[in-house]
Scaffold this active site. Structure first.
Site, PDB file in Angstrom:
ATOM      1  N   ARG A  22       0.841  -1.200   0.000  1.00 33.59           N
ATOM      2  CA  ARG A  22       0.000   0.000   0.000  1.00 33.59           C
ATOM      3  C   ARG A  22       0.875   1.250   0.000  1.00 33.59           C
ATOM      4  O   ARG A  22       2.082   1.190   0.160  1.00 33.59           O
ATOM      5  CB  ARG A  22      -0.910   0.027   1.238  1.00 33.59           C
ATOM      6  CG  ARG A  22      -1.769  -1.209   1.414  1.00 33.59           C
ATOM      7  CD  ARG A  22      -2.885  -1.001   2.436  1.00 33.59           C
ATOM      8  NE  ARG A  22      -2.383  -0.592   3.739  1.00 33.59           N
ATOM      9  CZ  ARG A  22      -3.165  -0.195   4.754  1.00 33.59           C
ATOM     10  NH1 ARG A  22      -4.474  -0.159   4.595  1.00 33.59           N
ATOM     11  NH2 ARG A  22      -2.643   0.139   5.908  1.00 33.59           N
ATOM     12  N   ASP A  70       8.011 -10.814   7.809  1.00 32.56           N
ATOM     13  CA  ASP A  70       8.072  -9.828   8.881  1.00 32.56           C
ATOM     14  C   ASP A  70       9.529  -9.387   8.954  1.00 32.56           C
ATOM     15  O   ASP A  70      10.392 -10.159   9.390  1.00 32.56           O
ATOM     16  CB  ASP A  70       7.627 -10.472  10.189  1.00 32.56           C
ATOM     17  CG  ASP A  70       7.679  -9.512  11.378  1.00 32.56           C
ATOM     18  OD1 ASP A  70       8.341  -8.452  11.271  1.00 32.56           O
ATOM     19  OD2 ASP A  70       7.069  -9.825  12.420  1.00 32.56           O
ATOM     20  N   VAL A  71       9.817  -8.174   8.492  1.00 31.19           N
ATOM     21  CA  VAL A  71      11.221  -7.758   8.356  1.00 31.19           C
ATOM     22  C   VAL A  71      11.935  -7.632   9.695  1.00 31.19           C
ATOM     23  O   VAL A  71      13.171  -7.566   9.735  1.00 31.19           O
ATOM     24  CB  VAL A  71      11.344  -6.439   7.557  1.00 31.19           C
ATOM     25  CG1 VAL A  71      10.853  -6.622   6.130  1.00 31.19           C
ATOM     26  CG2 VAL A  71      10.617  -5.291   8.249  1.00 31.19           C
ATOM     27  N   SER A 149      11.831  10.078   6.858  1.00 32.25           N
ATOM     28  CA  SER A 149      10.710  11.009   6.959  1.00 32.25           C
ATOM     29  C   SER A 149      11.263  12.393   7.265  1.00 32.25           C
ATOM     30  O   SER A 149      12.362  12.526   7.831  1.00 32.25           O
ATOM     31  CB  SER A 149       9.763  10.577   8.083  1.00 32.25           C
ATOM     32  OG  SER A 149       8.856  11.614   8.428  1.00 32.25           O
ATOM     33  N   TYR A 162       8.804   7.708  16.786  1.00 36.38           N
ATOM     34  CA  TYR A 162       8.820   7.654  15.325  1.00 36.38           C
ATOM     35  C   TYR A 162       9.940   8.545  14.779  1.00 36.38           C
ATOM     36  O   TYR A 162      10.721   8.121  13.915  1.00 36.38           O
ATOM     37  CB  TYR A 162       7.462   8.109  14.780  1.00 36.38           C
ATOM     38  CG  TYR A 162       7.396   8.161  13.272  1.00 36.38           C
ATOM     39  CD1 TYR A 162       7.290   6.991  12.521  1.00 36.38           C
ATOM     40  CD2 TYR A 162       7.436   9.374  12.584  1.00 36.38           C
ATOM     41  CE1 TYR A 162       7.235   7.023  11.130  1.00 36.38           C
ATOM     42  CE2 TYR A 162       7.371   9.418  11.202  1.00 36.38           C
ATOM     43  CZ  TYR A 162       7.264   8.242  10.482  1.00 36.38           C
ATOM     44  OH  TYR A 162       7.218   8.284   9.118  1.00 36.38           O
ATOM     45  N   ALA A 164      12.648   9.557  16.248  1.00 38.28           N
ATOM     46  CA  ALA A 164      13.959   8.989  16.587  1.00 38.28           C
ATOM     47  C   ALA A 164      14.318   7.835  15.660  1.00 38.28           C
ATOM     48  O   ALA A 164      15.470   7.707  15.210  1.00 38.28           O
ATOM     49  CB  ALA A 164      13.961   8.520  18.040  1.00 38.28           C
TER      50      ALA A 164
END
Length: 254
Positions: A22, A70-71, A149, A162, A164
């Site tokens: 997605r 699942d990484v 980000s 998030y 960090a």
């Protein structure tokens, strides 16, 4: 993990995109497929979305397959890369896109919140990069593109864990680029601004409008805006770029 192999155009370059079912991952898969890449769509929780994407890419004539992993778990990642090499012989480009986000006051963040954030956003990237480099180093070629980000650059209130984790993505990128550059491998980072994805679906209308007003270009990004930046870093035209952070964000962070 068992898969039915689908033999495609194995001589094309291959990209493996984590969290590809997605949002930005999906748009990135579409962008690479249109350029003739073999595409490995990694998913963990959205199997139906991954299947629809795979079928859509095949309908466009692309060689595409989906792969569960699942990484945050090394055994899943090792199996995913073994499958990728069985199917397409090598992974030329790794896009570390899988990630989670959460808005929470710092005082309310639990240890499990913190661990989950870093397990997926950082440990997952660590596992995938090591798995990819086992072949890239011996072949002296390859591209790794990590998704951070703007909050990894500037920080966001109520998203300390998030922010960090996404800042760690940037530090990881710069250090690894120095280490593997002599082996002909480029490692770069894309740090998106606010983008219309399911991850940001919880933002209310007023918040989105405020973000638009704060953005010099006066708009919120689309997933393909980020996908095109990732594609650029994967292509030959970016051959002299490594260890860099490209931030398509409309000017909200400069």
């Amino acid at each position: 993990m068992k898969h039915k192999l689908w033999k495609g155009h194995v001589m094309n370059r291959t990209v493996l995109i984590t969290g590809a079912s997605r949002g930005i991952g999906r748009a990135t898969a579409l962008a690479f497929a249109k350029e003739g890449y073999n595409v490995l769509i990694n998913y963990r929780t959205h199997e139906q979305d991954a299947q629809e994407l795979r079928d859509g890419l095949r309908a466009l004539g692309a060689s595409a397959e989906m792969v569960y992993a699942d990484v945050s778990k090394r055994e899943d990642v090792d199996e995913m890369f073994a499958y990728a090499r069985e199917l397409f012989f090598r992974v030329d480009v790794l896009v570390n896109n899988a990630g989670v986000a959460q808005q929470k006051l710092f005082s309310d963040i639990t240890e499990s919140d913190w661990d989950r954030m870093f397990d997926i956003n950082i440990k997952g990237m660590f596992h995938c990069a090591q798995a990819a480099l086992s072949q890239m180093v011996s072949e002296k070629r390859g591209k790794i593109i990590n998704v951070s980000s703007i909050w990894g650059i500037a920080g966001a209130s109520c998203e300390v864990h998030y922010s960090a984790s996404k800042a760690a993505v940037i530090g990881f990128t710069k250090a690894l680029a120095k280490e593997v550059g002599p082996s002909g491998i480029q490692v770069n980072c894309v740090a998106p601004g606010v983008v219309e994805t399911q991850m940001n679906a919880a933002l209310d209308t007023d918040t989105k409008e405020e973000l638009r007003e704060e953005t010099p270009l006066g708009c919120i990004g689309e997933p393909d805006d980020i996908a095109q930046a990732i594609l650029f870093l994967a292509e030959e035209r970016s051959k002299f770029i490594t260890g860099q952070v490209l931030s398509p964000n409309g000017g909200i962070v400069i």
